[in-house]
Design an enzyme around this catalytic site. Structure first.
Site, PDB file in Angstrom:
ATOM      1  CB  SER A 148      35.400   8.098  -2.757  1.00  0.00           C
ATOM      2  OG  SER A 148      35.109   8.505  -1.157  1.00  0.00           O
ATOM      3  CG  ASP A 305      33.024   7.589   2.206  1.00  0.00           C
ATOM      4  OD1 ASP A 305      33.268   6.318   2.703  1.00  0.00           O
ATOM      5  OD2 ASP A 305      33.661   7.704   1.402  1.00  0.00           O
ATOM      6  CG  ASP A 307      34.327   4.197  -0.596  1.00  0.00           C
ATOM      7  OD1 ASP A 307      34.149   5.390  -0.342  1.00  0.00           O
ATOM      8  OD2 ASP A 307      36.305   4.318  -1.314  1.00  0.00           O
ATOM      9  CG  ASP A 309      37.394   5.775   1.960  1.00  0.00           C
ATOM     10  OD1 ASP A 309      36.513   6.259   1.788  1.00  0.00           O
ATOM     11  OD2 ASP A 309      38.352   6.003   1.255  1.00  0.00           O
TER      12      ASP A 309
END
Length: 577
Positions: A148, A305, A307, A309
């Site tokens: 993340s 960010d 990834d 999400d």
């Protein structure tokens, strides 16, 4: 001196031919016993989002051997669900971090060695698309290789179940049970063998297009977007992650033609070379975007960010200054836009419900009351929002309107069961356009309207990193002290209840009573004006987080109360931080 258990683990990794030469050389070069202890005193554990840790050799590090062992244990859990579960397979995606692609492929090859099919993306994709893919492909589970928003030294392994939400605690416990029985020597199929056997299937555009169609369906005013989207100037940064292709695509498809992507941060980069941490919550991550925003005189700044999400937002206010909206503030603005628009157009379902994490702002609780919409709070972790969506679908009762968590996570619709920054970017752009063209307001203006209507709520999170075995022990002591704290007020604010979520009990009106809430490792208190404090050890990082929500009559009043409250609160535990 290392204790015997730690030293035995260390020596096993040093001497076993199963571990490659580079791994053994890395460990042999270690001279600091504290470093060796930290790498081997425990195994990485599942937290709210799976498993996450620093890259490196050792049982308490992310490496290809841990990926194999974890995947083999996961494979055995899947096998326990029968042959059909193995044939349904596992969807696998990865972001731009170090070794993400290698870890994702290794996951597929270990699953193949256990007779389990995989759907592996051919290049990096977002976490929300992985969540979508599980249900779209009818898979039994999914894996997202990402850490993340963490620093470049980290990577991780998020596990999802067939509903597209992150693995529920019961299934996570089963994986950990299997890991306790699983050694490090794990069988792996070759990529050629896996492809020829049909146990590995590469996916890409065949999933991208249906996913993007579902994102598109969540927008409220697509006609307005097409007609007026070109009037909104947007600066966007993917922070070297997976978001660029899909954020640019959804904005372009909806008429937002003035989108400038920060060139230095446009390409995937596992070193995240332009930022200290690729986290939209960190002010340093915005330096380049703000420079370009000033040049472009942009209305809106967006950041995703690695990834994709989490979505960060900054807006130009009436004075031409850029205001960084917190995750709580974006959540409030989007809730107002989504639910307010549906209510104004008589499209609000009678059984509509809003969801948010328990550490998110109390402002939205007041807003939900104003809209006449139930608000349900869930534990930290978006999987619990996904869990509630599943329960509503199974019961045939309840319409999910919007869900968010303070850590920059937002979702509308049920196509995915995790937060989606790609959808979030489109919704924030649409909301900014809507308020600009219909009401002549900026998003900061809208936020001020909400404060005037429902009260001024100031939210702040304080995260303290406490590394290693000693840090873990100190976090435990902090939670013990906070559980024993019996002060009746903090910062001049009266405490009306104390919540011991781990015990499932609440101290209110002088007596302990049961709470209707899952047992989680959080200690909290609530003030009489609706504000709160929550303390929560992270399940995936060596951190403890403190969440403050303070209500005031205005910004200055809330700021003064927050500083007094923080000073009083930390006085009891500052020696451990």
């Amino acid at each position: 001196m290392l204790n015997k258990e730690i030293n035995d683990r260390y020596q096993q990794w040093l001497s076993s031919p199963y571990f490659d030469e580079d791994t053994r050389a890395e460990l042999a070069a270690l001279t600091d016993e504290k470093e060796i202890e930290d790498r081997f005193y425990c195994d990485l554990e599942f937290g709210t989002g799976g498993m996450r840790g620093m890259l490196g050799a050792g049982t308490n590090r992310m490496n290809i051997y841990l990926i194999r062992r974890l995947t083999a244990s996961f494979a055995r859990v899947i096998a326990d669900h029968g042959e059909d579960a193995k044939q349904r397979g596992v969807a696998i995606a990865y972001d731009s971090r170090r070794f993400s692609e290698e870890f994702a492929l290794e996951t597929a090859l270990v699953l193949a060695a256990h007779g389990i099919k995989s759907y592996l993306f051919s290049s990096l994709r977002s976490t929300p698309e992985l969540s979508f893919t599980i249900r779209y492909m009818g898979a039994i589970a999914g894996v997202m290789v990402t850490a993340s928003h963490n620093p470049k030294e980290y990577n991780g392994y998020k596990v999802y179940w067939e509903d597209g939400a992150q693995l529920p605690p019961a299934q996570a416990d089963k994986i950990m049970e299997k890991m306790a029985q699983c050694g490090w020597d794990v069988p792996v199929l070759s990529k050629d063998e896996a492809l020829k056997s049909g146990l590995l299937q590469m996916v890409g555009k065949d999933v991208d297009d249906p996913y993007m169609s579902c994102v598109q369906e969540q927008l409220l005013h697509p006609k307005m977007d097409q007609e007026k989207g070109g009037s909104l100037k947007i600066v966007y940064t993917p922070l070297h992650g997976a978001g660029r292709v899909f954020v640019e695509r959804i904005l372009a498809d909806n008429g937002f033609s003035q989108v400038f992507t920060v060139p230095e941060q446009a390409q995937p980069d596992s070193e995240f070379s332009t930022v200290k941490v690729p986290n939209p919550e960190d002010s340093g991550a915005w330096e380049l975007a703000l420079r370009y925003a000033e040049e472009q005189q942009a209305d809106l700044l967006l950041a995703t960010d690695p990834d994709s999400d989490r979505l960060g937002v900054q807006c130009r206010d009436r004075d031409g200054k850029y205001q960084h909206l917190t995750g709580n503030q974006v959540g409030a603005v989007l809730a107002n836009y989504i639910i307010g628009s549906q209510k104004a157009e008589n499209l609000l379902p009678e059984d509509g419900i809003m969801l948010q994490s328990i550490v998110s702002t109390a402002l939205t609780e007041k807003m939900a009351e104003g809209f006449g919409v139930p608000l349900k709070k869930v534990p930290v972790g978006f999987k619990f929002i996904g869990e509630q969506i599943k329960k509503m679908e199974e019961a045939g009762k309840g319409s999910f309107l919007f869900g968010f968590e303070e850590s920059l996570g937002y979702l509308k619709g049920t196509y995915a069961r995790d937060k989606d920054a790609i959808l979030g970017a489109a919704l924030v752009a649409e909301a900014a356009l809507y308020y600009k063209t219909t009401e002549g307001k900026t998003l900061p203006d809208v936020l001020e309207d909400l404060f005037e209507t429902y009260g001024y709520f100031l939210d702040e999170q304080v995260a303290c990193t406490l590394m290693g075995k000693d840090g873990k022990e100190r976090i435990g002591k902090i939670m013990e002290l906070l559980s024993a704290d019996d002060r009746s007020s903090l910062g001049g604010q009266k405490i009306v209840s104390r919540e011991y979520y781990g015990q499932g009990r609440q101290l209110k009106d002088g007596r302990l009573q049961d709470m209707d809430f899952p047992k989680v490792n959080i200690v909290g208190l609530t003030f009489e004006n609706g504000g709160f404090i929550k303390a929560r050890p992270s399940g995936t990082e060596p951190k403890i987080r403190f969440y403050f929500c303070i209500a005031g009559t205005c910004k200055q009043d809330a700021e003064e109360k927050l500083e007094k409250t923080k000073k009083d609160f930390f006085s009891a535990i500052e020696h451990l931080l």
